[in-house]
Structures are given as C-alpha cells and as structure tokens.
Design a protein around this motif. Structure first.
Motif, PDB file in Angstrom:
ATOM      1  N   ALA A   5       6.795   6.113  -6.464  1.00 19.07           N
ATOM      2  CA  ALA A   5       6.820   6.073  -4.936  1.00 19.07           C
ATOM      3  C   ALA A   5       5.494   5.913  -4.249  1.00 19.07           C
ATOM      4  O   ALA A   5       5.613   5.096  -3.157  1.00 19.07           O
ATOM      5  CB  ALA A   5       7.713   7.379  -4.271  1.00 19.07           C
ATOM      6  N   THR A  45       5.210   2.380  -2.130  1.00 20.04           N
ATOM      7  CA  THR A  45       4.944   2.103  -0.561  1.00 20.04           C
ATOM      8  C   THR A  45       4.136   1.359  -0.368  1.00 20.04           C
ATOM      9  O   THR A  45       4.305   0.504   0.739  1.00 20.04           O
ATOM     10  CB  THR A  45       4.645   3.606  -0.224  1.00 20.04           C
ATOM     11  N   ARG A  90       9.321  10.000  -2.302  1.00 16.21           N
ATOM     12  CA  ARG A  90       9.160   8.539  -1.770  1.00 16.21           C
ATOM     13  C   ARG A  90       8.951   8.713  -0.130  1.00 16.21           C
ATOM     14  O   ARG A  90       8.713   7.814   0.510  1.00 16.21           O
ATOM     15  CB  ARG A  90      10.576   8.094  -2.109  1.00 16.21           C
TER      16      ARG A  90
END
Length: 453
Positions: free
Chosen positions: A276, A280, A402
């Motif tokens: 995550a 991103t 996340r």
C-alpha cells in the motif's frame, strides 16, 4: 526472526484432475461469484490510484495527493455497519430480491450514483468536493464488498469454495485494471476527439459507472443463497435491533476471546502495508518520471494483467503446496522486495521495457501475496454464524495500511526523492514480518489447521 517452517505441507493428497478442476470453474454459482468479483474490484481505483492520476494531471501537489489516501476510510470502518447489512432489510429490495440480493442491488445502484457524482467534480478547482465524491464512492464500494463476501461464502458449497475464491480474486484484480488502465485509455480516446481534459475524465468515470451494471445484472440473475434464506426465516420473529445486536456482539466476542487475537489483528493491518505504501505513489511516480498516460495504461493493462493472473495461480500453488505460515513468509518477502524494482526504474529513467519489468514484478508478487492473505483471512473466520461480519472486520483492518498509514507517502516521496522512497517502502515490511515470527512461535497457525486454496 524465526525461519519459515517448510516441514509442514498442506498439499491435498486427493487432487482432482484438470478436467474436474475446469468443470468446477464453469459451475453457475462460481461464474456468478466471478462476475461479482469484477464488480467489487472496479470501484476501488476510482477513489484511489486512477483519481490520483487525474489530480496529478490537474496540477495538485504531491502532499495533497498523498492525503487523499484518507478517502479510503470506509474500507477500514466497514465492519461497523456490516451487522446492519447482515440483520436489516432494505425496503422494497429485500422483499423483491431476498436478503443478500436485495442489498446487492441496492448498494450497486447507490455506487453508480456516487461515481457519477465524482465524475462531475474538478480536482483543480474544488479538491474538497472531489474528496467528498471519492468518500461516497468508497462508502458504497465497501458496502458492496460486505454483501458480496457474504453472498460468496453462503452460496458456494464446500467443493466450489476454492474455485469461487480464485475466480473472485482474479476478477477483482481485472476489475481494478479496467478502472485504472481502462479509464486512462478512455480519457485519451475522448481527448483525441477534441473533448477537453476535464470533460474527458468525466466521461471516463461515467463509463465506469455503466460497468457497475454488470454486477447489478448478475445479482438479478442469481438466486438467493439457501443459507441466507434459512437465516432469514429463523430470525423473522426477532426485532431489527435484536438481530443487529446478535450479529455484532457474537462476531466480535467470539474472535477477541481467541489466543493472540490482538497480535493477529495487528498482523492483518500490517501485512499488506508495504504494498500500500509504495502503491499509493506508483502512478504519480510514473507520470513524474516522464512516461505518458498511455505508456502506463498500456503496460498495466497488457503485461501487468498477465503478471497478475500468473501471480494469482502461483499464489494458489504456494498456498496449496506449503503450510499457511510458510506461504505467508514467501508472500511477505516477495511483495516487500518487489518495491526495489521501482527504485531501479527511478535510476533507469524513461524506458518502456524497464517500466514493463517493474510493473510485472509488482503485479506478480502482489497477486501472490493477495491470494495467500485471503486464504489466511478466510481461515480466521471459523464460525459460520459470524462469517460475514468477521470477514468485514478483517478486511477493514487490512485496509488501515492502505488508508491511514500510507497517507503520508506523498510527503515522504517529496522529501526523499523517488529512489530512496521505494527503498524505504521495503523497510516498512519489517514490522509485519516480526509479527509473523511472533505468531509462528506462539503456535497461532497450528490452531487454524490446514487451509485449502
């Protein structure tokens, strides 16, 4: 750190032939789950990586882009309203379609409306309205996930659960790819007709809203799971409040009384964090490096899709061949070290072959880790009375990395530069591996028993 245990293998001694394996994938219930998996995977990127590309092209700074990871909050809190989905009826919809199918159709119609609302926003002029629209999309998407997970568990017999899980994960990933690479291709195609960039993005999102109808039509064509119908009949005399209370308290109390429950929950939060944290910022990184939108979209949709599907099969093989704890070690180490491919790409620069390799490595290892992680989450849901709410709790916690822990990734990237950022994203996997070693030492995985994927 405890070494992975490779002595305990959980391969099934009675493996079906390839003809039997193919037949089970063609069962109507499995195909229904496959299409619902596509519908579940489709909206995630629309409030995540795809939205970040749109914002970056609109000139939004990296810090603000990183903070937009927070719009994924509903994915981390969905366990709070999962008992409502388990216990309450949706007026008109429940009576017309049943307990699970009614919620499916209802949540999907709301999801379509939320995506259309997000399509009408402009990141350059009103980032606040973009955030609100993305938040609505995430809320409706996570509600759909709750229902689909419950529907999958309740509708598939034991001999179709493995095929259903594999089909769901594969279709989920394909749905994500359609809402990333597919949207980027569509936006480019709309721009080529003379439409302005903002309008092109709007029509790209409108097209994704239309694709949600695949899930709606699937829900209409499906039949209500027998387990759900029996549960509905058994609790018909109870009040709505009583049903919600029983679903919530039973699910949480049963799980939290287990040995090492809090350590296991912390591990659930952190296992996919390394993915995550780097994921991103992957799309903004590729754009900043000098690749075009089409370069990124073409590689993600082509090479990336192939790597994802191969990785999914590889993850299934690993989880079937080795013990659960060994599989988690393999998945955790692979998905962490794969981030070094992007650190290498940052040094190489604009090279499509290098981009293809980096994306392939990320998707391949990410798919392996995801299949193994889903097997672990499923193994934790041991009480059939609370499967839906417990699974919602676990998947919500897995989204914490996340959503919250990754929200500062943009600031880290801006402060360190891309090569060091991706090196740091490898190190953030260390806490999850330490927890894995601790759980292994305490016999946590022995208590779960064998897991079949």
């Amino acid at each position: 750190m405890t070494a992975p245990d490779t002595s305990a293998e959980n391969a099934s001694p009675d493996r079906p032939s390839w003809r039997e394996s193919l037949t089970v994938y063609l069962q109507p219930r499995v195909l229904i789950v496959l299409l619902l998996g596509f519908s579940s995977g489709l909206p995630l990127a629309l409030s995540g990586s795809t939205l970040l590309v749109w914002m970056r092209e609109a000139g939004v700074d990296l810090g603000t882009i990183g903070l937009f990871a927070l719009v994924g909050t509903p994915y981390t809190l969905k366990f709070l309203w999962a008992p409502l989905v388990d216990a309450l009826h949706v007026p008109v919809f429940t009576r017309a379609f049943g307990r699970r199918r009614g919620w499916l159709v209802f949540s999907q119609l709301l999801l379509i409306g939320a995506i259309l609302l997000l399509a009408l926003t402009d990141p350059a002029r009103s980032p606040l309205f973009v955030a609100l629209g993305a938040l609505l999309v995430a809320t409706m998407s996570s509600t759909q996930d709750i229902v689909v997970d419950a529907f999958r568990v309740e509708s598939l017999p034991e001999n179709e659960q493995a095929a259903g899980m594999a089909s769901y994960v594969a279709a989920y990933r394909i749905g994500m790819l359609v809402s990333t690479a597919g949207v980027l291709f569509l936006v480019t195609a709309f721009e080529s007709t003379g439409i302005g960039r903002t309008s092109a993005w709007m029509w790209g999102y409108v097209s994704m809203a239309a694709l949600v109808l695949i899930g709606t039509l699937t829900a209409l064509a499906a039949t209500e799971p027998e387990q759900s119908a029996r549960a509905e009949a058994a609790t018909r005399s109870e009040s709505a409040f009583s049903r919600v209370l029983h679903a919530a308290i039973g699910a949480f109390s049963e799980f939290l009384t287990r040995k090492d429950a809090l350590t296991a929950l912390a591990f659930v939060v952190l296992y996919k964090f390394t993915d995550a944290f780097s994921g991103t910022m992957t799309a903004p990184f590729v754009i900043d490096l000098g690749f075009t939108r089409n370069d990124y979209a073409g590689i993600v949709k082509g090479v990336g899709l192939a790597a994802t599907l191969i990785g999914g099969f590889a993850g299934g093989y690993v989880a079937r061949r080795y013990s659960l704890v060994t599989s988690l070690w393999i998945g955790g180490l692979l998905q962490a070290t794969s981030n070094l491919a992007f650190a290498w790409l940052a040094h190489v620069g604009v090279n499509q072959w290098a981009l293809a390799l980096a994306i392939s490595v990320e998707n391949f290892t990410g798919a392996i880790g995801t299949v193994i992680f889903v097997a672990y989450l499923s193994a934790l849901c041991q009480n059939p009375l609370h499967t839906a709410t417990q699974y919602a709790l676990l998947t919500a916690l897995s989204a914490v990395g996340r959503t919250y822990l990754s929200s500062g990734a943009g600031y880290v990237a801006a402060a360190t530069g891309w090569p060091l950022f991706f090196a740091i994203s490898v190190l953030v996997a260390v806490p999850s591996l330490l927890l894995l070693a601790l759980l292994q030492k305490r016999g946590h995985f022995d208590a779960l028993g064998p897991v079949r994927v």
